[in-house]
Design an enzyme around this catalytic site. Structure first.
Site, short mmCIF file in Angstrom:
data_model
loop_
_atom_site.label_atom_id
_atom_site.label_comp_id
_atom_site.label_asym_id
_atom_site.label_seq_id
_atom_site.Cartn_x
_atom_site.Cartn_y
_atom_site.Cartn_z
N HIS A 196 0.88 -1.17 0.00
CA HIS A 196 0.00 0.00 0.00
C HIS A 196 0.92 1.22 0.00
CE1 HIS A 196 -2.73 3.01 1.77
NE2 HIS A 196 -3.73 2.22 1.45
N ASP A 212 3.64 -4.06 7.87
CA ASP A 212 2.39 -3.32 7.74
C ASP A 212 1.28 -4.35 7.96
OD1 ASP A 212 0.07 -2.12 7.02
OD2 ASP A 212 0.79 -1.35 5.09
N GLN A 270 -3.92 -5.10 7.24
CA GLN A 270 -4.92 -6.06 6.75
C GLN A 270 -4.77 -7.42 7.44
OE1 GLN A 270 -7.38 -5.24 4.76
NE2 GLN A 270 -6.68 -3.43 3.65
N LYS A 285 -10.18 -0.59 10.36
CA LYS A 285 -10.31 -1.81 9.55
C LYS A 285 -10.60 -3.01 10.43
CE LYS A 285 -6.99 -0.33 6.03
NZ LYS A 285 -7.78 0.19 4.92
N CYS A 333 -4.67 2.38 -3.74
CA CYS A 333 -3.44 2.92 -3.15
C CYS A 333 -2.28 1.95 -3.31
CB CYS A 333 -3.61 3.26 -1.68
SG CYS A 333 -4.79 4.57 -1.39
C1 LIG Z 1 -2.07 -2.67 3.64
C2 LIG Z 1 -2.48 -1.29 4.09
N1 LIG Z 1 -1.58 -0.48 4.65
C3 LIG Z 1 -1.90 0.75 5.08
C4 LIG Z 1 -3.18 1.24 4.96
C5 LIG Z 1 -3.47 2.63 5.42
O1 LIG Z 1 -4.36 2.67 6.48
P1 LIG Z 1 -4.81 4.08 7.01
O2 LIG Z 1 -5.40 4.78 5.84
O3 LIG Z 1 -5.81 3.79 8.07
O4 LIG Z 1 -3.59 4.76 7.51
C6 LIG Z 1 -4.16 0.42 4.38
C7 LIG Z 1 -5.54 0.88 4.23
O5 LIG Z 1 -5.99 1.53 3.35
C8 LIG Z 1 -3.80 -0.87 3.94
O6 LIG Z 1 -4.70 -1.67 3.36
#
Ligand SMILES: Cc1ncc(COP(=O)(O)O)c(C=O)c1O
Lengths: 422, 151
Positions: free
Chosen positions: A137, A214, A217, A240, A380
């Site tokens: 992401h 990270d 998910q 999430k 993203c």
């Molecule tokens: C794998 C991953 N990393 C990071 C994020 C970023 O999360 P947040 O927007 O809550 O910071 C997301 C969610 O969109 C994600 O799916």
């Protein structure tokens, strides 16, 4: 199926009022939990109870409400720590979201560059390397990419195979003695891949690099135990995992947090202050400048309770079965191509696909008319899209409240897409 | 939701058989626009002769709304005077910002009135405007380089 039956999905659905919604005259089928999950009444009620009964700023007042609020906030920290198997609540830093958690880590390196006395593990410069993967992401790519641009370090990444798995063959080439930190996605948000962690952590240890995940998910969907994983830090986000927006978590080993320079500075993160200089509080306070998301922490704790009660192993088992059903049913749709692993092994219930040359925006619009909420776009993860030669995908993502029937409706509605654009 | 209102025959027709597609020379101004939320892209060139838009050529990837809109735009502005083309741009932009409250003037907007329904879907308005944004930008660039051609 035996494990799946351990979740009473009908009872779970009753806890989520939004799932009763109708979109036009169609019942909502919410298949976008990878973007944000829905919240059970227990979470909303916990936040409301806190707000109506105990609201105050934390760690600042001697009054009863202040004490209750502090207790609630620190109680949430302890709950989250236990949920991820952290040795101590002091290793849990509350942030705004995953994005901020990862930036906090990246800025520890950047700020260390200005501090001659900084811990050598955080010293980064030309010749040093930072490793991510091609399936990140943007939240776990751009902070590291920018860090490298600013410090002169080199960003490297582990590629993706055609099946949507990490190319672990290349591990020894990508992670070398020059590597200072590896940060990789645990469960990929576009591909749905559940990455094996041990080959990467092993290699990172071999070369003496820090290693983090990270876990945005993964923490919501499967048992995550930081001690078992043997990593140095993980980032995840409340919204999430049935919790509210506005709160995220960085977990890092105590000795790292102690060595890291702060990210944001200001109130609540200090020991002493003069006009000339400041000494910082110990972690986690050192990383929580300003008034934190207090009611949100209470909500997150309620979400953790909810998940704990169901049991993360049960959640994982249910979703594994759901992923299998999604793959099986979607594979029957003519003209549909799954981007990511096509077998429900090492895979989450997040399935991205392209469909007959119809743009995902159009697919999403027609599904919406049927009451089905999916996400469309690049999620993203533009480099991942590029790797598979697509501009965008349609992504259906399931969670503990989704049913086979909703998947059937998705598959049926894709027929409607063909009718309009065929 | 009424899908027919969004995906009118006219729109689907332009989507399936885009008019004026492909990049051509000569041109004086070129613009590349992306919609960062969905990754849609367009590269568009404008060839100006005197006070006329002598050619608009483009290459795009995107959804039916953004592709059809570029095609409809081509029909509206190709061969028009620069002033007329800018007036159409203003009129179409206004229609897209009307939140479903305007039907559009068929006299002047022709096929583009089919997009009136799109204005009710805030997520899609950007799709419909992407090509127009590229046209506006390319025109500015063409004027900046006026006299010189890239051909
Ligand atoms: C794998 C991953 N990393 C990071 C994020 C970023 O999360 P947040 O927007 O809550 O910071 C997301 C969610 O969109 C994600 O799916």
């Amino acid at each position: 199926m035996e494990a799946a039956s351990k979740l009473d999905v009908e009872a779970i659905r009753a806890d989520f009022p939004i799932l009763q919604r109708r979109i036009g005259d169609k019942p909502l089928a919410y298949l976008d939990s990878a973007a944000t999950s829905q919240k059970p009444v227990q979470v909303v009620e916990a936040m409301r109870r806190f707000t109506d009964h105990s609201n105050a700023n934390i760690s600042r007042s001697v009054h009863t409400l202040g004490a209750e609020a502090t207790e609630a906030y620190e109680g949430a920290r302890a709950k989250v720590a236990a949920f991820i198997g952290a040795p101590s609540p002091d290793e849990v830093v509350f942030t705004k979201n995953s994005t901020e958690s990862i930036n906090l880590m990246a800025y520890a390196f950047q700020n260390a560059a200005f501090d001659p006395a900084a811990d050598p593990r955080f010293k980064l410069g030309p010749g040093d390397e930072v490793v991510v993967t091609e399936m990140e992401h943007h939240a776990n790519l751009i902070p590291w990419q920018q860090l490298c641009l600013r410090t002169g370090a080199t960003l490297k990444w582990i590629g993706i195979t055609d099946d949507g798995r990490l190319d672990l063959e290349s591990l020894d080439e990508v992670i070398t003695e020059r590597c200072k930190v590896v940060s990789f996605v645990h469960v990929a948000n576009l591909l749905g891949t559940v990455n094996p962690t041990s080959p990467i952590t092993r290699r990172a240890r071999e070369v003496g690099a820090l290693v983090g995940l990270d876990a945005s998910q993964s923490v919501p969907h499967l048992p995550v135990d930081v001690t078992e994983l043997g990593v140095d830090f993980i980032a995840f986000t409340g919204h999430k995992m049935l919790g509210p927006t506005g709160i995220g978590v960085l977990w890092a080993k105590a000795d790292l947090l102690a060595a890291m320079p702060p990210f944001l500075t200001g109130g609540s993160m200090i020991k002493t202050v003069t006009m000339e200089r400041t000494t910082f509080a110990d972690a986690p306070a050192k990383f929580e400048a300003g008034t934190p998301p207090i009611a949100e922490a209470v909500g997150l704790a309620a979400a953790v309770d909810y998940l704990d009660k169901l049991g993360m192993a049960n959640v994982r088992a249910y979703e594994k079965e759901l992923a299998g059903y999604m793959l099986e049913r979607l594979e029957t749709v003519e003209g549909l191509e799954i981007i990511g692993p096509r077998v429900p092994i090492g895979r989450s219930a997040t399935v991205s696909f392209t469909f007959e040359g119809v743009h995902p925006h159009d697919v999403g619009q027609i599904l919406d008319a049927e009451g089905i909420a999916v996400r469309v776009g690049h999620h993203c993860a533009k480099p991942t899209c590029e790797r598979f030669g697509v501009n965008a995908t349609t992504r259906a993502s399931g969670y503990l409240y989704n049913t086979h029937e909703e998947i059937d409706r998705l598959v049926e509605a894709l027929g409607q897409v063909r009718k309009v654009f065929g | 939701m009424n899908l027919d209102e969004l995906y009118q025959e006219v729109i689907l027709d332009h989507y399936k058989r885009p008019r004026g597609a492909g990049l051509r020379e000569p041109y004086e101004g070129e613009s590349h626009q992306v919609n960062p939320t969905c990754g849609d892209e367009i590269t568009l060139r404008v060839h100006v002769e005197g006070d006329k838009v002598a050619d608009v050529s483009y290459d795009n990837v995107g959804c039916s709304i953004s592709k059809a809109s570029a095609s409809v735009m081509y029909e509206l502005v190709n061969g028009a005077t620069v002033d007329d083309a800018l007036a159409k741009l203003a009129e179409f932009t206004e229609l897209m910002n009307s939140k479903g409250q305007s039907e559009g003037d068929e006299e002047s907007l022709e096929d583009a009135v089919a997009f009136a329904g799109v204005s009710k879907y805030p997520m899609r308005v950007k799709c419909a405007l992407l090509g127009w944004k590229a046209f506006q930008d390319a025109l500015i660039r063409a004027e900046a380089s006026s006299g010189r051609t890239n051909a």
